[in-house]
Design a protein around this motif. Structure first.
Motif, mmCIF file in Angstrom:
data_model
loop_
_atom_site.group_PDB
_atom_site.id
_atom_site.type_symbol
_atom_site.label_atom_id
_atom_site.label_comp_id
_atom_site.label_asym_id
_atom_site.label_seq_id
_atom_site.Cartn_x
_atom_site.Cartn_y
_atom_site.Cartn_z
ATOM 1 N N PRO A 41 19.268 34.593 22.690
ATOM 2 C CA PRO A 41 20.397 33.822 22.160
ATOM 3 C C PRO A 41 21.171 33.142 23.292
ATOM 4 O O PRO A 41 21.229 33.642 24.415
ATOM 5 C CB PRO A 41 21.266 34.884 21.480
ATOM 6 C CG PRO A 41 20.330 36.001 21.179
ATOM 7 C CD PRO A 41 19.339 36.000 22.306
ATOM 8 N N GLU A 46 21.885 30.863 18.207
ATOM 9 C CA GLU A 46 21.568 32.290 18.053
ATOM 10 C C GLU A 46 20.079 32.560 18.178
ATOM 11 O O GLU A 46 19.678 33.677 18.461
ATOM 12 C CB GLU A 46 22.051 32.784 16.689
ATOM 13 C CG GLU A 46 23.548 32.763 16.533
ATOM 14 C CD GLU A 46 23.987 33.187 15.140
ATOM 15 O OE1 GLU A 46 23.143 33.618 14.327
ATOM 16 O OE2 GLU A 46 25.193 33.088 14.858
ATOM 17 N N ALA A 82 33.107 34.396 19.569
ATOM 18 C CA ALA A 82 31.818 34.860 19.036
ATOM 19 C C ALA A 82 30.856 35.217 20.169
ATOM 20 O O ALA A 82 30.191 36.257 20.126
ATOM 21 C CB ALA A 82 31.200 33.797 18.136
ATOM 22 N N TRP A 83 30.761 34.365 21.192
ATOM 23 C CA TRP A 83 29.845 34.641 22.293
ATOM 24 C C TRP A 83 30.321 35.849 23.091
ATOM 25 O O TRP A 83 29.520 36.710 23.462
ATOM 26 C CB TRP A 83 29.678 33.429 23.196
ATOM 27 C CG TRP A 83 28.709 33.704 24.306
ATOM 28 C CD1 TRP A 83 28.995 33.913 25.616
ATOM 29 C CD2 TRP A 83 27.288 33.842 24.200
ATOM 30 N NE1 TRP A 83 27.850 34.170 26.336
ATOM 31 C CE2 TRP A 83 26.781 34.133 25.481
ATOM 32 C CE3 TRP A 83 26.390 33.760 23.134
ATOM 33 C CZ2 TRP A 83 25.420 34.326 25.725
ATOM 34 C CZ3 TRP A 83 25.037 33.946 23.390
ATOM 35 C CH2 TRP A 83 24.575 34.223 24.664
ATOM 36 N N SER A 85 32.012 38.340 22.036
ATOM 37 C CA SER A 85 31.723 39.531 21.222
ATOM 38 C C SER A 85 30.246 39.894 21.309
ATOM 39 O O SER A 85 29.888 41.073 21.409
ATOM 40 C CB SER A 85 32.100 39.292 19.767
ATOM 41 O OG SER A 85 33.486 39.151 19.632
ATOM 42 N N TYR A 86 29.389 38.888 21.258
ATOM 43 C CA TYR A 86 27.943 39.128 21.363
ATOM 44 C C TYR A 86 27.604 39.775 22.714
ATOM 45 O O TYR A 86 26.857 40.757 22.766
ATOM 46 C CB TYR A 86 27.159 37.824 21.195
ATOM 47 C CG TYR A 86 25.735 37.954 21.655
ATOM 48 C CD1 TYR A 86 24.786 38.609 20.873
ATOM 49 C CD2 TYR A 86 25.343 37.474 22.907
ATOM 50 C CE1 TYR A 86 23.484 38.768 21.319
ATOM 51 C CE2 TYR A 86 24.049 37.637 23.358
ATOM 52 C CZ TYR A 86 23.113 38.277 22.561
ATOM 53 O OH TYR A 86 21.837 38.443 23.004
ATOM 54 N N SER A 90 26.100 43.504 23.222
ATOM 55 C CA SER A 90 24.769 43.668 23.806
ATOM 56 C C SER A 90 24.803 44.574 25.036
ATOM 57 O O SER A 90 23.779 45.114 25.438
ATOM 58 C CB SER A 90 24.166 42.311 24.174
ATOM 59 O OG SER A 90 24.900 41.699 25.211
#
Length: 96
Positions: A41, A46, A82-83, A85-86, A90
């Motif tokens: 991603p 994504e 959003a990024w 949080s990703y 991860s």
């Protein structure tokens, strides 16, 4: 103008960007995909792949450096909640 293929690494992800300045004689086209790790991603996709059409001359009007503009786009989108949080998710191991 001919199609250009660029490879670069962004935050540990190897990316290939294929830029066609004039496709079908009407539009410019940029294809981005993560190749190592495959389909990793990115803040702009994504799935690790994105096809982006834009007005011809846009990249050239901003200096013509495809890689520099891609890195700027990725860096800008990497600031999104959003990024972030990703990336945080991860880093953590999930038990479920």
């Amino acid at each position: 103008m001919e199609t250009q293929v660029h490879r670069f690494t962004w935050q540990g992800i190897e990316i290939e960007a294929t830029y066609t300045p004039l496709k079908w004689n009407v539009i410019a086209h940029l294809e981005i995909h993560s190749i190592d790790p495959d389909r990793a991603p990115l803040p702009i996709t994504e799935t690790g792949y994105r096809s982006h059409f834009h007005e011809p001359g846009t990249i050239e009007a901003h200096g013509g450096d495809v890689v520099a503009q891609m890195v700027a786009w990725l860096d800008e989108e990497a600031e999104s909640k959003a990024w972030k949080s990703y990336v945080e998710a991860s880093r953590q191991y999930s038990l479920f």
